[in-house]
Enzyme design. Structure first.
Site, mmCIF file in Angstrom:
data_model
loop_
_atom_site.group_PDB
_atom_site.id
_atom_site.type_symbol
_atom_site.label_atom_id
_atom_site.label_comp_id
_atom_site.label_asym_id
_atom_site.label_seq_id
_atom_site.Cartn_x
_atom_site.Cartn_y
_atom_site.Cartn_z
ATOM 1 N N CYS A 1 0.652 -1.202 -0.097
ATOM 2 C CA CYS A 1 -0.126 0.019 -0.041
ATOM 3 C C CYS A 1 1.053 1.341 0.035
ATOM 4 O O CYS A 1 1.421 1.611 0.981
ATOM 5 C CB CYS A 1 -0.929 0.057 1.351
ATOM 6 S SG CYS A 1 -2.085 1.494 1.490
ATOM 7 N N CYS B 1 0.185 3.898 2.534
ATOM 8 C CA CYS B 1 0.458 3.387 3.815
ATOM 9 C C CYS B 1 1.727 3.539 4.289
ATOM 10 O O CYS B 1 2.411 4.014 5.068
ATOM 11 C CB CYS B 1 -0.274 2.170 4.100
ATOM 12 S SG CYS B 1 -1.787 1.841 3.465
ATOM 13 N N ASP B 2 2.577 2.942 3.227
ATOM 14 C CA ASP B 2 4.091 2.468 3.865
ATOM 15 C C ASP B 2 5.092 3.569 2.825
ATOM 16 O O ASP B 2 6.428 3.456 3.279
ATOM 17 C CB ASP B 2 4.334 1.120 3.302
ATOM 18 C CG ASP B 2 3.595 0.186 4.231
ATOM 19 O OD1 ASP B 2 3.185 0.693 5.228
ATOM 20 O OD2 ASP B 2 3.308 -0.924 4.078
HETATM 21 P P1 FAD Z 1 -10.778 -6.279 6.157
HETATM 22 O O1 FAD Z 1 -9.729 -5.486 7.152
HETATM 23 O O2 FAD Z 1 -10.135 -6.948 5.085
HETATM 24 O O3 FAD Z 1 -11.654 -6.993 7.246
HETATM 25 C C1 FAD Z 1 -12.344 -8.069 6.459
HETATM 26 C C2 FAD Z 1 -13.123 -9.037 7.779
HETATM 27 O O4 FAD Z 1 -13.971 -9.767 6.890
HETATM 28 C C3 FAD Z 1 -12.112 -9.892 8.360
HETATM 29 O O5 FAD Z 1 -12.515 -9.924 9.632
HETATM 30 C C4 FAD Z 1 -12.228 -11.387 7.625
HETATM 31 O O6 FAD Z 1 -11.884 -12.287 8.324
HETATM 32 C C5 FAD Z 1 -13.649 -11.300 7.397
HETATM 33 N N1 FAD Z 1 -14.192 -12.405 6.353
HETATM 34 C C6 FAD Z 1 -13.668 -12.125 5.174
HETATM 35 N N2 FAD Z 1 -14.409 -13.249 4.253
HETATM 36 C C7 FAD Z 1 -15.417 -13.788 5.364
HETATM 37 C C8 FAD Z 1 -16.631 -14.460 5.209
HETATM 38 N N3 FAD Z 1 -16.482 -15.559 4.086
HETATM 39 N N4 FAD Z 1 -17.224 -14.931 6.175
HETATM 40 C C9 FAD Z 1 -17.008 -14.309 7.497
HETATM 41 N N5 FAD Z 1 -16.024 -13.409 7.545
HETATM 42 C C10 FAD Z 1 -15.225 -13.149 6.536
HETATM 43 N N6 FAD Z 1 -4.896 1.210 5.454
HETATM 44 C C11 FAD Z 1 -4.648 2.269 6.068
HETATM 45 O O7 FAD Z 1 -5.676 3.065 6.188
HETATM 46 N N7 FAD Z 1 -3.379 2.861 6.646
HETATM 47 C C12 FAD Z 1 -2.500 1.773 6.783
HETATM 48 O O8 FAD Z 1 -1.298 2.113 6.955
HETATM 49 C C13 FAD Z 1 -2.742 0.556 5.841
HETATM 50 N N8 FAD Z 1 -1.728 -0.291 5.769
HETATM 51 C C14 FAD Z 1 -1.845 -1.590 5.447
HETATM 52 C C15 FAD Z 1 -1.090 -2.579 5.231
HETATM 53 C C16 FAD Z 1 -1.195 -3.720 4.776
HETATM 54 C C17 FAD Z 1 -0.200 -4.895 4.804
HETATM 55 C C18 FAD Z 1 -2.321 -4.293 4.364
HETATM 56 C C19 FAD Z 1 -2.762 -5.650 3.773
HETATM 57 C C20 FAD Z 1 -3.621 -3.268 4.374
HETATM 58 C C21 FAD Z 1 -3.351 -1.921 4.890
HETATM 59 N N9 FAD Z 1 -4.395 -0.919 4.818
HETATM 60 C C22 FAD Z 1 -4.092 0.113 5.409
HETATM 61 C C23 FAD Z 1 -5.483 -1.261 4.332
HETATM 62 C C24 FAD Z 1 -6.505 -1.554 5.351
HETATM 63 O O9 FAD Z 1 -5.900 -2.588 6.202
HETATM 64 C C25 FAD Z 1 -8.122 -1.781 4.853
HETATM 65 O O10 FAD Z 1 -8.466 -1.024 3.908
HETATM 66 C C26 FAD Z 1 -8.997 -2.045 5.803
HETATM 67 O O11 FAD Z 1 -8.515 -2.958 6.646
HETATM 68 C C27 FAD Z 1 -10.241 -2.484 5.181
HETATM 69 O O12 FAD Z 1 -11.266 -2.906 6.344
HETATM 70 P P2 FAD Z 1 -12.445 -3.909 5.998
HETATM 71 O O13 FAD Z 1 -13.112 -3.828 7.303
HETATM 72 O O14 FAD Z 1 -13.002 -3.239 4.727
HETATM 73 O O15 FAD Z 1 -11.713 -5.081 5.575
#
Ligand code: FAD
Length: 302
Positions: free
Chosen positions: A130, A133-134
């Site tokens: 990202c 982010c990084d």
């Molecule tokens: P997610 O965080 O992906 O959560 C999804 C959830 O759904 C999880 O609990 C998963 O287990 C669950 N799930 C998935 N499929 C199913 C299913 N079929 N049944 C039940 N549960 C399910 N963003 C920033 O703003 N700042 C940063 O510094 C940053 N750094 C990052 C670094 C890395 C390495 C990564 C990978 C991402 C980073 N991001 C950062 C991006 C950020 O993490 C995401 O935008 C954010 O977490 C998205 O949130 P979300 O809740 O939509 O999805």
């Protein structure tokens, strides 16, 4: 039945569940792995109001915040099927079926891995996904971006303003990004583009020190010294189990409107699993809040 059931325990899902529970309605949250992508993140510096937090600590705080409300938390359960009958029915992998008046899908996404040696080993030690982010972690250093599509070239342009030098590596004979992005990239003095090359391995000691690539069709490896490798070959939404039920775009993202409604009444979606333009924690949290308020509005009208 639940009034609102949330699927996903990342920033979007937790935000949606808290907003729902604060309306005094029966709320549940199912997550395959509570915490979501922040569990894979070292330091987060762009969650406004929180100058720095580690990803695992954010996941912990999400849980503490959620536990202040009477939400049924069902962790380590994977949803496998969604059906809209009189109520919405969600099937879990273990065979259970949960019924709810409205549902919020917040299943997030995962970055597509390159699948080369060193990638997994050096995640958060120089292998990054990202640029928002990084990027600043690599200020003044040489880095590589793997992937020459729109996201790769956007990342390269963004990073070129922060780091010393960017090398873009694209597998195909030409970049696939929009022409305007390619033209903008071509004007930057500290960017080199390599096409028709295959990244073979990421090298390092305790952190990344370089990568090896091969010109396709040739046998010798070339080593490139870099302090970081941004992999930009696609962000994949966790929505394959929804393809038959909901409208997804060509990337597999759930199509939502400004209220985070989907094509099905009573079914809402939030965060990285949707077609939102940018994928960030703060944006996912806002989108979860929007989805919960919209779902509540749906409940009081139906
Ligand atoms: P997610 O965080 O992906 O959560 C999804 C959830 O759904 C999880 O609990 C998963 O287990 C669950 N799930 C998935 N499929 C199913 C299913 N079929 N049944 C039940 N549960 C399910 N963003 C920033 O703003 N700042 C940063 O510094 C940053 N750094 C990052 C670094 C890395 C390495 C990564 C990978 C991402 C980073 N991001 C950062 C991006 C950020 O993490 C995401 O935008 C954010 O977490 C998205 O949130 P979300 O809740 O939509 O999805």
């Amino acid at each position: 039945p639940y009034d609102i059931l949330v699927v996903g325990g990342g920033p979007a899902g937790v935000s949606a569940a808290i907003y729902a529970a604060r309306k005094g309605i029966r709320t549940g949250l199912v997550a395959e792995r509570f915490g979501g992508q922040p569990l894979e993140t070292l330091g987060i510096e762009n969650l406004i109001g929180t100058p720095y937090i580690e990803g695992t600590q954010l996941a912990q705080q999400l849980k503490e915040h959620l536990k202040k409300y009477p939400v049924d938390i069902m962790n380590l359960h994977r949803a496998v099927k969604l059906e809209k009958k009189e109520l919405v029915e969600l099937s879990l992998e273990n065979g259970a079926v949960l019924k709810t008046k409205a549902i919020i899908l917040a299943t997030g996404a995962h970055w597509r891995d390159l699948g080369v040696p060193g990638e997994a080993e050096f995640k958060t030690k120089g292998v990054a996904y990202c640029p928002h982010c990084d990027g600043p972690l690599f200020a003044g250093k040489n880095i590589a971006v793997v992937g020459g599509g729109n996201s790769g070239i956007e990342a390269a342009i963004d990073l070129a303003g922060v780091v010393a030098h960017v090398t873009v590596l694209e597998f195909l004979p030409e970049l696939k990004a929009d022409k305007v992005l390619q033209e903008r990239l071509a004007r930057l003095k500290n960017v080199t583009v390599l096409t028709n090359v295959e990244t073979k391995a990421i090298r390092g000691t305790d952190r990344v020190t370089g990568l090896d690539y091969q010109v396709r069709g040739q046998s010798d490896l070339t080593h490139l010294e870099v302090a970081g490798v941004f992999i930009q070959i696609g962000l994949v939404p966790n929505t394959d189990w929804l393809a038959d039920t909901l409208e997804l775009n060509s990337r597999g993202e759930i199509i939502t409107d400004k209220a985070e409604s989907t094509v099905l009444d009573g079914v809402f979606a939030a965060g990285d699993c949707t077609d939102s333009r940018y994928k960030q924690i703060i944006i996912s949290m806002g989108s979860g809040a929007t989805a919960a308020l919209s779902a509540f509005d749906y409940l009081i009208r139906n």
